[in-house]
Design a protein around this motif. Structure first.
Motif, PDB file in Angstrom:
ATOM      1  N   UNK A  27       0.807  -1.230   0.000  1.00 55.17           N
ATOM      2  CA  UNK A  27       0.000   0.000   0.000  1.00 55.17           C
ATOM      3  C   UNK A  27       0.833   1.269   0.000  1.00 55.17           C
ATOM      4  N   UNK A  28       1.968   1.254   0.701  1.00 59.33           N
ATOM      5  CA  UNK A  28       2.722   2.494   0.883  1.00 59.33           C
ATOM      6  C   UNK A  28       3.992   2.546   0.048  1.00 59.33           C
ATOM      7  N   UNK A 239       3.118   0.600   7.570  1.00 58.53           N
ATOM      8  CA  UNK A 239       2.250  -0.530   7.925  1.00 58.53           C
ATOM      9  C   UNK A 239       2.065  -0.611   9.431  1.00 58.53           C
ATOM     10  N   UNK A 240       3.098  -0.232  10.199  1.00 59.87           N
ATOM     11  CA  UNK A 240       2.966  -0.179  11.655  1.00 59.87           C
ATOM     12  C   UNK A 240       1.866   0.804  12.043  1.00 59.87           C
ATOM     13  N   UNK A 241       1.880   1.972  11.397  1.00 60.41           N
ATOM     14  CA  UNK A 241       0.852   2.980  11.663  1.00 60.41           C
ATOM     15  C   UNK A 241      -0.527   2.463  11.256  1.00 60.41           C
ATOM     16  N   UNK A 242      -0.592   1.878  10.091  1.00 59.37           N
ATOM     17  CA  UNK A 242      -1.877   1.436   9.546  1.00 59.37           C
ATOM     18  C   UNK A 242      -2.476   0.284  10.353  1.00 59.37           C
ATOM     19  N   UNK A 243      -1.624  -0.578  10.887  1.00 61.19           N
ATOM     20  CA  UNK A 243      -2.109  -1.745  11.616  1.00 61.19           C
ATOM     21  C   UNK A 243      -2.809  -1.373  12.919  1.00 61.19           C
ATOM     22  N   UNK A 244      -2.454  -0.221  13.484  1.00 61.39           N
ATOM     23  CA  UNK A 244      -3.102   0.220  14.723  1.00 61.39           C
ATOM     24  C   UNK A 244      -4.366   1.035  14.436  1.00 61.39           C
ATOM     25  N   UNK A 249      -6.086  11.450   7.054  1.00 63.87           N
ATOM     26  CA  UNK A 249      -5.280  12.646   7.312  1.00 63.87           C
ATOM     27  C   UNK A 249      -3.933  12.289   7.916  1.00 63.87           C
ATOM     28  N   UNK A 250      -3.912  11.291   8.802  1.00 64.69           N
ATOM     29  CA  UNK A 250      -2.641  10.856   9.385  1.00 64.69           C
ATOM     30  C   UNK A 250      -1.720  10.283   8.314  1.00 64.69           C
ATOM     31  N   UNK A 251      -2.284   9.433   7.479  1.00 61.69           N
ATOM     32  CA  UNK A 251      -1.471   8.829   6.419  1.00 61.69           C
ATOM     33  C   UNK A 251      -0.979   9.886   5.441  1.00 61.69           C
ATOM     34  N   UNK A 252      -1.816  10.861   5.147  1.00 57.24           N
ATOM     35  CA  UNK A 252      -1.409  11.940   4.238  1.00 57.24           C
ATOM     36  C   UNK A 252      -0.272  12.748   4.845  1.00 57.24           C
ATOM     37  N   UNK A 253      -0.366  13.012   6.162  1.00 59.29           N
ATOM     38  CA  UNK A 253       0.702  13.745   6.839  1.00 59.29           C
ATOM     39  C   UNK A 253       2.010  12.975   6.790  1.00 59.29           C
ATOM     40  N   UNK A 254       1.944  11.670   7.048  1.00 62.48           N
ATOM     41  CA  UNK A 254       3.142  10.837   6.992  1.00 62.48           C
ATOM     42  C   UNK A 254       3.705  10.799   5.579  1.00 62.48           C
ATOM     43  N   UNK A 299       7.711  -0.407  16.886  1.00 61.67           N
ATOM     44  CA  UNK A 299       6.629  -1.384  16.739  1.00 61.67           C
ATOM     45  C   UNK A 299       5.256  -0.799  17.035  1.00 61.67           C
ATOM     46  N   UNK A 300       5.199   0.475  17.383  1.00 62.95           N
ATOM     47  CA  UNK A 300       3.917   1.110  17.690  1.00 62.95           C
ATOM     48  C   UNK A 300       3.696   2.308  16.793  1.00 62.95           C
ATOM     49  N   UNK A 301       2.449   2.686  16.664  1.00 58.41           N
ATOM     50  CA  UNK A 301       2.077   3.855  15.872  1.00 58.41           C
ATOM     51  C   UNK A 301       2.790   5.102  16.379  1.00 58.41           C
TER      52      UNK A 301
END
Length: 568
Positions: A27-28, A239-244, A249-254, A299-301
């Motif tokens: 995805x990323x 994927x770590x971010x997405x899994x939690x 908007x968060x993904x766009x910022x990243x 390992x965490x968001x």
């Protein structure tokens, strides 16, 4: 690599897409980015397969896949090539569809279309007409691919992302090329596709997880094969971010932060920056262990967001350290950074990164002092003494971590710690007395010019522009001596011609004139030189031989010990 869980095989495009196998661009991973330049390169390779005396096959390079079941694969490297090949097939299917709609052998062309679609693209659900495809693209490109390209729908031109525009342009570009090459004949088109899927082949490396994929990248990159370890890390962090659970908007910022980081550094510089960044804050990690260490700690968001924010902040500083001309630097700092670049020294970067963050706002003079000290140490330790850098790097890392943690608070504390990397005078002087630089190498030539101009400034207090073409390095014993130098045998010549004691500064014109002349002829020109260290040769030596070269270099070493010195 002996314990790495991966398989390697050569496979054609037909073999890749057979037996119900499916492929997904994570995805990323980066969006589709090929342009007409890459399309044309690939097209020329394809066309050459049909020459009068064609090559039997064409190698498409490495394809790195990740899978834990050998049926469904993530494309870790090679997505641009696989996507483009899929577009070529779809462009051919579109031509077959056009022919059928124009009532040109409609039944056969529809059968060809469906067979080729089934073999290399997937199939359309007969009820919903939703595609079930062998290839799935990333989150920005898959909707366009599935909704328009695969079902051969009319392609929209507005409201698209730039990468979706590239997919659309790629499709129309290849459709035009295929029409001109294979003619508008269904049988010829089918032969064309059937031929290229057997003649295009990859070296396919299949790994079981991200860590093994990263090890593959590091090994292949070390052998000169540029792969996207940067994209692999991005995919892991996102994927770590997405899994939690995350909202758009968060993904766009990243995404924006990541693109800014890579845009600042370039994808090839990013892995190097990542290691410097990591080692400026934590215990020294070897290049081969970096990804494993990051994966263990992040390992965490929250930790993924934190590291990307920090990378964003530090990337500009690192890029400036690599660019002496950046307007961030004072003239003194620019000169030091130019020298580090000339020396090919990178071990101090973690200290410089940490020191700049620590001192740049509150006490910029402290950073300048540290940078100057690091430059002198690099000259002594790396350039002249040529010591092993492992222990040096460990000390730099320790200082950087203590700066970042706040254990070290002042520049004087940093300088005190840097003393461990500072070769004492006796070792520096003895190394300098024996030093030679083969000036056939451009980097060595720059270093020799730097040394000679610094010696000149020390002797006469005159400053010259060492970059100017008005001045040359003069080899007193010439690189290609004439018969007047016959007293020196070949072994002596090779041992002494590139010693520092045999080198001087000359104006370009006179240097060219005296060329390979005898020493007696050269002395006349040395006497009239504007350089004090060159005049000194004529004043102190009436002949030139190995003993004189050693004597002059011994004098140079004494001066160098005073010039390149830190008073701790």
């Amino acid at each position: 690599m002996a314990n790495t869980n991966f398989n390697t095989a050569n496979q054609t495009f037909r073999q890749l897409l057979g037996n119900g196998l499916t492929y997904k661009v994570p995805s990323f991973q980066r969006d589709y980015s090929w342009t007409a330049e890459e399309w044309d390169d690939l097209w020329q390779d394809i066309v050459s397969l049909f020459d009068a005396d064609p090559e039997p096959s064409h190698y498409m390079g490495y394809l790195v896949l990740q899978s834990d079941d050998s049926k469904d694969f993530d494309i870790i490297d090679g997505q641009q090539r696989i996507t483009t090949l899929s577009i070529i097939v779809l462009a051919s299917l579109s031509i077959l569809n056009d022919l059928a709609e124009q009532n040109q052998d409609p039944d056969n062309n529809k059968r060809r279309l469906e067979q080729l679609r089934s073999n290399y693209i997937g199939y359309l659900d007969p009820v919903t007409l939703i595609p079930r495809t062998k290839l799935k693209l990333n989150r920005h490109n898959d909707q366009f691919y599935q909704n328009y390209l695969v079902p051969l729908e009319p392609l929209p031109q507005r409201g698209l992302r730039s990468s979706e525009h590239q997919l659309r342009k790629s499709f129309t570009w290849f459709k035009d090329k295929i029409k001109g090459f294979a003619s508008e004949n269904g049988q010829e088109l089918a032969k064309f596709i059937d031929s290229i899927v057997d003649k295009l082949f990859f070296t396919v490396i299949t790994v079981s997880d991200e860590l093994n994929a990263f090890k593959v990248f590091e090994t292949l990159n070390a052998r000169g094969v540029r792969l996207s370890s940067t994209d692999l890390l991005k995919n892991y962090l996102f994927s770590v971010v997405n899994n939690e659970g995350s909202h758009e908007k968060e993904l766009k910022n990243l995404e924006e932060r990541w693109e800014r980081i890579v845009g600042t550094l370039g994808s090839e510089s990013f892995p190097e920056f990542l290691r410097v960044f990591w080692n400026s804050r934590r215990k020294l990690v070897r290049k081969t262990d970096l990804f494993k260490t990051i994966r263990k700690e992040i390992q965490t968001k929250a930790s993924a967001f934190e590291i990307i924010r920090d990378l964003d902040r530090y990337a500009n500083i690192y890029a400036a350290i690599r660019d002496p001309h950046d307007n961030m630097w004072s003239s003194k700092e620019q000169e030091c950074l130019k020298l580090l670049k000339m020396f090919y020294v990178k071990q101090p970067f973690a200290v410089l990164l940490a020191a700049h963050v620590k001192f740049s706002q509150s006490d910029s003079d402290s950073f300048t002092k540290i940078l100057r000290a690091v430059t002198i140490i690099s000259f002594r330790y790396n350039v002249i003494c040529n010591f092993q850098s492992n222990e040096q790097e460990r000390n730099y890392n320790s200082i950087a971590v203590e700066l970042t943690s706040g254990k070290i608070q002042t520049a004087s504390e940093v300088l005190s710690r840097l003393k461990e990397n500072y070769p004492e005078d006796s070792r520096f002087k003895s190394s300098f007395m024996e030093k030679e630089f083969k000036t056939t190498n451009s980097r060595n030539k720059q270093v020799v010019r730097y040394i000679l101009f610094e010696l000149e400034k020390h002797l006469t207090s005159q400053k010259f522009d060492r970059e100017s073409d008005k001045y040359n390095i003069e080899h007193i014993l010439p690189e290609n001596p004439d018969e007047s130098w016959a007293s020196l045998d070949e072994n002596q010549h090779s041992r002494y011609v590139y010693r520092l004691g045999n080198m001087a500064l000359m104006e370009t014109g006179p240097n060219r004139d005296i060329g390979n002349c005898s020493f007696d002829e050269k002395i006349t020109n040395y006497r009239s030189s504007q350089f004090g260290i060159t005049k000194k040769i004529a004043e102190e030596y009436s002949e030139w031989n190995p003993e004189k070269i050693e004597a002059r270099q011994k004098w140079m070493a004494r001066q160098a010990t005073s010039i390149w010195r830190i008073s701790f």
